[in-house]
Design a protein around this motif. Structure first.
Motif, PDB file in Angstrom:
ATOM      1  N   ALA A  14    -129.477  11.928  53.293  1.00  0.00           N
ATOM      2  CA  ALA A  14    -128.967  10.602  53.644  1.00  0.00           C
ATOM      3  C   ALA A  14    -129.622  10.154  54.939  1.00  0.00           C
ATOM      4  CB  ALA A  14    -127.456  10.635  53.812  1.00  0.00           C
ATOM      5  N   LEU A  15    -130.169   8.955  54.926  1.00  0.00           N
ATOM      6  CA  LEU A  15    -130.672   8.309  56.140  1.00  0.00           C
ATOM      7  C   LEU A  15    -129.592   7.350  56.602  1.00  0.00           C
ATOM      8  CD1 LEU A  15    -132.599   7.316  58.314  1.00  0.00           C
ATOM      9  CD2 LEU A  15    -133.852   6.042  56.545  1.00  0.00           C
ATOM     10  N   ILE A  16    -129.033   7.626  57.776  1.00  0.00           N
ATOM     11  CA  ILE A  16    -127.957   6.829  58.339  1.00  0.00           C
ATOM     12  C   ILE A  16    -128.513   6.091  59.554  1.00  0.00           C
ATOM     13  CG2 ILE A  16    -125.606   6.824  59.266  1.00  0.00           C
ATOM     14  CD1 ILE A  16    -125.821   8.186  56.479  1.00  0.00           C
ATOM     15  N   THR A  17    -128.640   4.767  59.466  1.00  0.00           N
ATOM     16  CA  THR A  17    -129.094   4.019  60.636  1.00  0.00           C
ATOM     17  C   THR A  17    -127.895   3.727  61.530  1.00  0.00           C
ATOM     18  OG1 THR A  17    -128.896   1.808  59.647  1.00  0.00           O
ATOM     19  CG2 THR A  17    -130.995   2.975  59.321  1.00  0.00           C
ATOM     20  N   GLY A  18    -128.163   3.655  62.820  1.00  0.00           N
ATOM     21  CA  GLY A  18    -127.064   3.439  63.757  1.00  0.00           C
ATOM     22  C   GLY A  18    -126.092   4.599  63.772  1.00  0.00           C
ATOM     23  N   ALA A  19    -126.617   5.814  63.641  1.00  0.00           N
ATOM     24  CA  ALA A  19    -125.769   6.997  63.483  1.00  0.00           C
ATOM     25  C   ALA A  19    -125.020   7.391  64.748  1.00  0.00           C
ATOM     26  CB  ALA A  19    -126.607   8.179  62.992  1.00  0.00           C
ATOM     27  N   THR A  20    -125.422   6.880  65.896  1.00  0.00           N
ATOM     28  CA  THR A  20    -124.715   7.260  67.118  1.00  0.00           C
ATOM     29  C   THR A  20    -123.546   6.336  67.437  1.00  0.00           C
ATOM     30  OG1 THR A  20    -126.337   6.065  68.465  1.00  0.00           O
ATOM     31  CG2 THR A  20    -126.701   8.438  68.146  1.00  0.00           C
ATOM     32  N   GLY A  21    -123.359   5.279  66.641  1.00  0.00           N
ATOM     33  CA  GLY A  21    -122.194   4.413  66.786  1.00  0.00           C
ATOM     34  C   GLY A  21    -121.019   4.980  66.018  1.00  0.00           C
ATOM     35  N   GLY A  22    -119.882   4.368  66.133  1.00  0.00           N
ATOM     36  CA  GLY A  22    -118.652   4.889  65.534  1.00  0.00           C
ATOM     37  C   GLY A  22    -118.707   5.081  64.029  1.00  0.00           C
ATOM     38  N   ILE A  23    -119.066   4.040  63.290  1.00  0.00           N
ATOM     39  CA  ILE A  23    -119.096   4.132  61.829  1.00  0.00           C
ATOM     40  C   ILE A  23    -120.212   5.066  61.371  1.00  0.00           C
ATOM     41  CG2 ILE A  23    -119.540   2.834  59.694  1.00  0.00           C
ATOM     42  CD1 ILE A  23    -118.102   0.445  61.062  1.00  0.00           C
ATOM     43  N   GLY A  24    -121.390   4.944  61.971  1.00  0.00           N
ATOM     44  CA  GLY A  24    -122.510   5.809  61.606  1.00  0.00           C
ATOM     45  C   GLY A  24    -122.212   7.274  61.861  1.00  0.00           C
ATOM     46  N   TYR A  25    -121.621   7.557  63.020  1.00  0.00           N
ATOM     47  CA  TYR A  25    -121.268   8.920  63.396  1.00  0.00           C
ATOM     48  C   TYR A  25    -120.282   9.518  62.387  1.00  0.00           C
ATOM     49  CZ  TYR A  25    -120.144  12.733  66.678  1.00  0.00           C
ATOM     50  OH  TYR A  25    -119.977  13.957  67.280  1.00  0.00           O
ATOM     51  N   ALA A  26    -119.230   8.761  62.083  1.00  0.00           N
ATOM     52  CA  ALA A  26    -118.209   9.230  61.135  1.00  0.00           C
ATOM     53  C   ALA A  26    -118.798   9.422  59.742  1.00  0.00           C
ATOM     54  CB  ALA A  26    -117.044   8.243  61.094  1.00  0.00           C
ATOM     55  N   THR A  27    -119.720   8.550  59.347  1.00  0.00           N
ATOM     56  CA  THR A  27    -120.354   8.676  58.036  1.00  0.00           C
ATOM     57  C   THR A  27    -121.205   9.939  57.971  1.00  0.00           C
ATOM     58  OG1 THR A  27    -120.352   6.280  57.760  1.00  0.00           O
ATOM     59  CG2 THR A  27    -121.872   7.529  56.370  1.00  0.00           C
ATOM     60  N   CYS A  28    -121.938  10.224  59.035  1.00  0.00           N
ATOM     61  CA  CYS A  28    -122.730  11.468  59.084  1.00  0.00           C
ATOM     62  C   CYS A  28    -121.837  12.685  58.900  1.00  0.00           C
ATOM     63  CB  CYS A  28    -123.465  11.580  60.415  1.00  0.00           C
ATOM     64  SG  CYS A  28    -124.841  10.456  60.647  1.00  0.00           S
ATOM     65  N   LYS A  29    -120.738  12.720  59.625  1.00  0.00           N
ATOM     66  CA  LYS A  29    -119.824  13.865  59.546  1.00  0.00           C
ATOM     67  C   LYS A  29    -119.209  13.991  58.149  1.00  0.00           C
ATOM     68  CE  LYS A  29    -118.406  15.835  62.912  1.00  0.00           C
ATOM     69  NZ  LYS A  29    -118.679  17.179  63.373  1.00  0.00           N
ATOM     70  N   ALA A  30    -118.821  12.859  57.563  1.00  0.00           N
ATOM     71  CA  ALA A  30    -118.198  12.888  56.233  1.00  0.00           C
ATOM     72  C   ALA A  30    -119.193  13.367  55.176  1.00  0.00           C
ATOM     73  CB  ALA A  30    -117.661  11.509  55.874  1.00  0.00           C
ATOM     74  N   LEU A  31    -120.428  12.866  55.226  1.00  0.00           N
ATOM     75  CA  LEU A  31    -121.430  13.303  54.241  1.00  0.00           C
ATOM     76  C   LEU A  31    -121.816  14.764  54.445  1.00  0.00           C
ATOM     77  CD1 LEU A  31    -123.693  10.128  53.946  1.00  0.00           C
ATOM     78  CD2 LEU A  31    -122.144  11.072  52.212  1.00  0.00           C
ATOM     79  N   ALA A  32    -121.881  15.203  55.696  1.00  0.00           N
ATOM     80  CA  ALA A  32    -122.178  16.618  55.962  1.00  0.00           C
ATOM     81  C   ALA A  32    -121.074  17.522  55.421  1.00  0.00           C
ATOM     82  CB  ALA A  32    -122.379  16.845  57.454  1.00  0.00           C
ATOM     83  N   ALA A  33    -119.834  17.043  55.441  1.00  0.00           N
ATOM     84  CA  ALA A  33    -118.726  17.821  54.870  1.00  0.00           C
ATOM     85  C   ALA A  33    -118.910  18.018  53.369  1.00  0.00           C
ATOM     86  CB  ALA A  33    -117.391  17.142  55.158  1.00  0.00           C
ATOM     87  N   LEU A  34    -119.700  17.135  52.744  1.00  0.00           N
ATOM     88  CA  LEU A  34    -120.031  17.259  51.323  1.00  0.00           C
ATOM     89  C   LEU A  34    -121.380  17.951  51.130  1.00  0.00           C
ATOM     90  CD1 LEU A  34    -118.878  13.706  50.176  1.00  0.00           C
ATOM     91  CD2 LEU A  34    -117.662  15.882  49.875  1.00  0.00           C
ATOM     92  N   LYS A  35    -121.890  18.542  52.221  1.00  0.00           N
ATOM     93  CA  LYS A  35    -123.130  19.332  52.241  1.00  0.00           C
ATOM     94  C   LYS A  35    -124.396  18.496  52.126  1.00  0.00           C
ATOM     95  CE  LYS A  35    -120.780  22.995  52.882  1.00  0.00           C
ATOM     96  NZ  LYS A  35    -120.506  23.234  54.292  1.00  0.00           N
TER      97      LYS A  35
END
Length: 166
Positions: A14-35
């Motif tokens: 997954a390429l997450i743009t704006g990953a250091t902001g609130g929504i991007g950060y949370a999306t990274c963590k959620a997708l990582a929880a799904l490996k």
């Protein structure tokens, strides 16, 4: 509730743009929880990107950070190229980055130059389109892919930022 893995995304990037902001950060963590493996995009906050990559790797996924100014088409193209070279072709693109140019509470359209409007539009809209164009061919070839566009509610309401952002 148990920590049952409902979806295994271990074969995905997954390429997450704006990953250091609130929504991007949370999306990274959620997708990582799904490996899911994560390409963390950031513009200026390298320290937060580094911390996020470390946390994601701690979740057992491949993750790397990539800096790009998404108001630049050339940097956007380079971002895609670097992600592909490092992690592989994204099968998930989460277009999430947005900027205000540090201008908030603009009351009159005359306060924003057409150049600032264009830079904001390019970063918030046009390069999401470009990244989508760059990612789609591989997704089509694989027969699998997801493109998500995330937007601020200010896009519908105008919000308190100003006309360049909305």
């Amino acid at each position: 509730m148990s920590d049952v893995l409902l979806t295994d995304l271990s074969e995905h990037v997954a390429l997450i743009t704006g990953a250091t902001g609130g929504i991007g950060y949370a999306t990274c963590k959620a997708l990582a929880a799904l490996k899911c493996n994560i390409a963390v995009h950031y513009n200026a906050n390298s320290a937060k990107a580094t911390e996020l990559v470390s946390a994601l790797q701690g979740q057992g996924v491949r993750a790397a950070s990539f800096q790009a100014d998404l108001s630049s088409y050339d940097e956007t193209r380079s971002l895609h190229k670097e992600v592909v070279e490092s992690l592989g072709h994204p099968t998930i693109l989460f277009n999430n980055a947005g900027l205000t140019l540090g201008k908030s509470g603009v009351k009159d359209i005359s306060e924003i130059s057409v150049e600032d409007f264009e830079k904001t539009w390019r970063a918030n809209c046009a390069t999401s389109y470009l990244l989508t164009q760059l990612c789609i061919p591989s997704m089509v070839e694989k027969g699998l892919g997801r493109v998500i566009f995330c937007s601020s509610v200010a896009g519908m309401t105008g919000g308190i930022v100003g006309p360049h952002y909305a």
